[in-house]
Design a protein around this motif. Structure first.
Motif, PDB file in Angstrom:
ATOM      1  N   ASP A 215      41.248  33.644  39.458  1.00  0.00           N
ATOM      2  CA  ASP A 215      40.401  33.726  38.266  1.00  0.00           C
ATOM      3  C   ASP A 215      40.960  34.740  37.273  1.00  0.00           C
ATOM      4  OD1 ASP A 215      38.024  32.921  36.832  1.00  0.00           O
ATOM      5  OD2 ASP A 215      37.221  34.904  37.264  1.00  0.00           O
ATOM      6  N   MET A 218      43.860  33.050  35.557  1.00  0.00           N
ATOM      7  CA  MET A 218      43.392  31.989  34.668  1.00  0.00           C
ATOM      8  C   MET A 218      42.764  32.565  33.397  1.00  0.00           C
ATOM      9  SD  MET A 218      40.912  28.778  35.569  1.00  0.00           S
ATOM     10  CE  MET A 218      39.544  29.847  36.052  1.00  0.00           C
ATOM     11  N   GLN A 219      41.938  33.589  33.536  1.00  0.00           N
ATOM     12  CA  GLN A 219      41.279  34.164  32.366  1.00  0.00           C
ATOM     13  C   GLN A 219      42.258  34.869  31.437  1.00  0.00           C
ATOM     14  OE1 GLN A 219      38.271  33.362  31.595  1.00  0.00           O
ATOM     15  NE2 GLN A 219      38.110  32.251  33.527  1.00  0.00           N
TER      16      GLN A 219
END
Length: 240
Positions: A215, A218-219
């Motif tokens: 995450d 991805m962010q």
């Protein structure tokens, strides 16, 4: 919830006004220090024929330069290094919490760590500041590419009636950039805190692979990608 609190580490006094230095600021300094030291170590002994880490780094830099050239044209010389640095900064800021000691309660014994390392991107002030920088860069690049008259003309496209909506678009982009990064990182942080309290041994390591590493990656990528799209739209002249 104590884990959501942004703690003040110390304060500085400037012309009689106290300036709180929060854990977000301190951890951001740590992230920058790690990146600076890492860049110095990697570039300390460069070879004409790259191998190992140098070859990997040069491949990444070349890919970044090619991407920036396709997206920004003549602006790529300055924007490529910025976006690369922004991605590394956000990536490390998102995942730095994995090295934090955790509070453990096991078989009647309790371990309370002397300090905690929390991702600075869980602080809305941090993500909002980065979003302001990105939108400011969009405006600056737009002025540089089109001139003020050309930039204002673009606000009237496709109809003069769209002027207030095109102006509002900058505000919605600012809010979107800041809240998307903040919300996702904070959500993952809260879930990991709950998992660590319920199952302190074993299970947090499994979930950390997603909520911290995947995450976080991805962010960071989404924030940089959206910033590059907004800047690309600003520097490319619209075809009438």
């Amino acid at each position: 919830m104590e884990a959501l609190e942004i703690k003040t580490i110390f304060s500085l006094t400037f012309f009689g006004y106290p300036i709180p230095i929060t854990e977000t600021v301190v951890i951001s300094w740590i992230v920058m220090f790690i990146l600076i030291i890492g860049s110095l170590v990697i570039t300390r002994k460069l070879k004409e024929i790259p191998s190992g880490p140098q070859a990997l780094v040069e491949t990444g830099v070349e890919s970044l330069n090619n991407f920036a050239k396709n997206q920004f044209g003549s602006f790529s010389k300055h924007l490529g290094p910025y976006l690369g640095s922004l991605f590394l900064f956000l990536l490390l800021a998102n995942i730095i919490g994995v090295v934090s000691p955790v509070e453990l309660k096991f078989f009647g014994r309790e371990f309370i760590p002397p300090f905690m390392i929390r991702p600075p991107t869980r602080d809305i002030n941090f993500t909002a500041a980065l979003a302001v920088i990105s939108i400011a860069l969009v405006l600056i690049c737009g002025f540089a590419a089109r001139g003020f008259a050309g930039w204002f003309k673009q606000l009237l496209h496709p109809l003069p009636l769209m002027l207030p909506f095109n102006i509002m678009d900058y505000g919605t982009r600012l809010v979107s950039l800041s809240l998307r990064l903040f919300g996702n990182i904070l959500g993952g942080f809260v879930l990991m805190s709950m998992i660590e309290q319920l199952f302190p041994i074993g299970l947090p390591m499994v979930f950390s692979l997603y909520f911290d590493f995947f995450d976080g990656l991805m962010q960071a990528g989404i924030f940089v990608f959206l910033t590059s799209i907004y800047i690309s739209e600003a520097v490319k002249i619209h075809e009438e």
